[in-house]
Design an enzyme around this catalytic site. Structure first.
Site, PDB file in Angstrom:
ATOM      1  CG  HIS A  79      -2.027  -0.993   1.090  1.00  0.00           C
ATOM      2  ND1 HIS A  79      -2.995  -1.143   2.053  1.00  0.00           N
ATOM      3  CD2 HIS A  79      -2.334  -1.897   0.121  1.00  0.00           C
ATOM      4  CE1 HIS A  79      -3.841  -2.074   1.676  1.00  0.00           C
ATOM      5  NE2 HIS A  79      -3.456  -2.555   0.515  1.00  0.00           N
ATOM      6  CD  GLU A  81      -2.389   3.989   3.181  1.00  0.00           C
ATOM      7  OE1 GLU A  81      -3.574   4.098   3.550  1.00  0.00           O
ATOM      8  OE2 GLU A  81      -2.020   3.218   2.269  1.00  0.00           O
ATOM      9  CB  CYS A 117      -6.217  -1.321   5.067  1.00  0.00           C
ATOM     10  SG  CYS A 117      -4.463  -1.715   5.167  1.00  0.00           S
ATOM     11  CB  CYS A 120      -2.102   1.233   6.143  1.00  0.00           C
ATOM     12  SG  CYS A 120      -1.421   0.473   4.642  1.00  0.00           S
TER      13      CYS A 120
END
Length: 162
Positions: A79, A81, A117, A120
């Site tokens: 991801h 992040e 999420c 993250c």
């Protein structure tokens, strides 16, 4: 010409970073800013050396109709992040703000109700980031204080998605 506010300035940069994303479902761009300096950037993509979904032409989660915000263990990508955090020294992230923009791959529309999420969120908490600013539209955003994720621990109630 009027001057853009700082929040949307940084969100515009995060949106440009998202254009490097390789997901065929949704692409996010993230930047970490501390003391008005960009510390790091990250976008969605497979780990170095592995093929990206865009190269394969398929997404496992899309094929399986996996609900948004769930079953990320099936995803090939790291991801945005996480990539931004991986590439930044922790001492530069303490007290920083992360700017996050998500766009739908097929339509280019902003991801409705975008948020980090659960995985993250844990990384953002441990990185020492103070605030996450998420773009809702070209000029509107939501600012989230990471301390709220600590106090309101959604992992205790089995909450899925975002």
């Amino acid at each position: 010409m009027s001057r853009i506010d700082k929040e949307n300035y940084y969100l515009d940069i995060a949106e440009t970073v998202a254009e490097r994303g390789t997901c065929i479902r949704r692409n996010y761009g993230a930047i970490i800013v501390n003391n008005d300096q960009i510390v790091s950037t990250g976008y969605v993509g497979a780990p170095r050396g592995r093929k990206n979904c865009i190269d394969l032409g398929t997404c496992v989660r899309e094929k399986m109709n996996v609900k948004r915000g769930t079953r990320y263990e099936l995803c090939r990508s790291v991801h945005a992040e996480a990539n931004a955090i991986i590439h930044a020294p922790r001492e530069r992230m303490i007290g920083a703000t992360m700017y996050l923009v998500g766009k739908e791959y097929g339509t280019g529309e902003y991801v409705e109700g975008a948020n980090s999420c659960a995985m993250c969120k844990r990384m953002i908490i441990n990185a020492g980031i103070k605030r996450v600013v998420v773009r809702n539209s070209k000029s509107s955003f939501t600012a989230i204080y990471v301390e709220d994720w600590v106090v309101d621990d959604d992992s205790l109630n089995g909450q899925e998605g975002y």
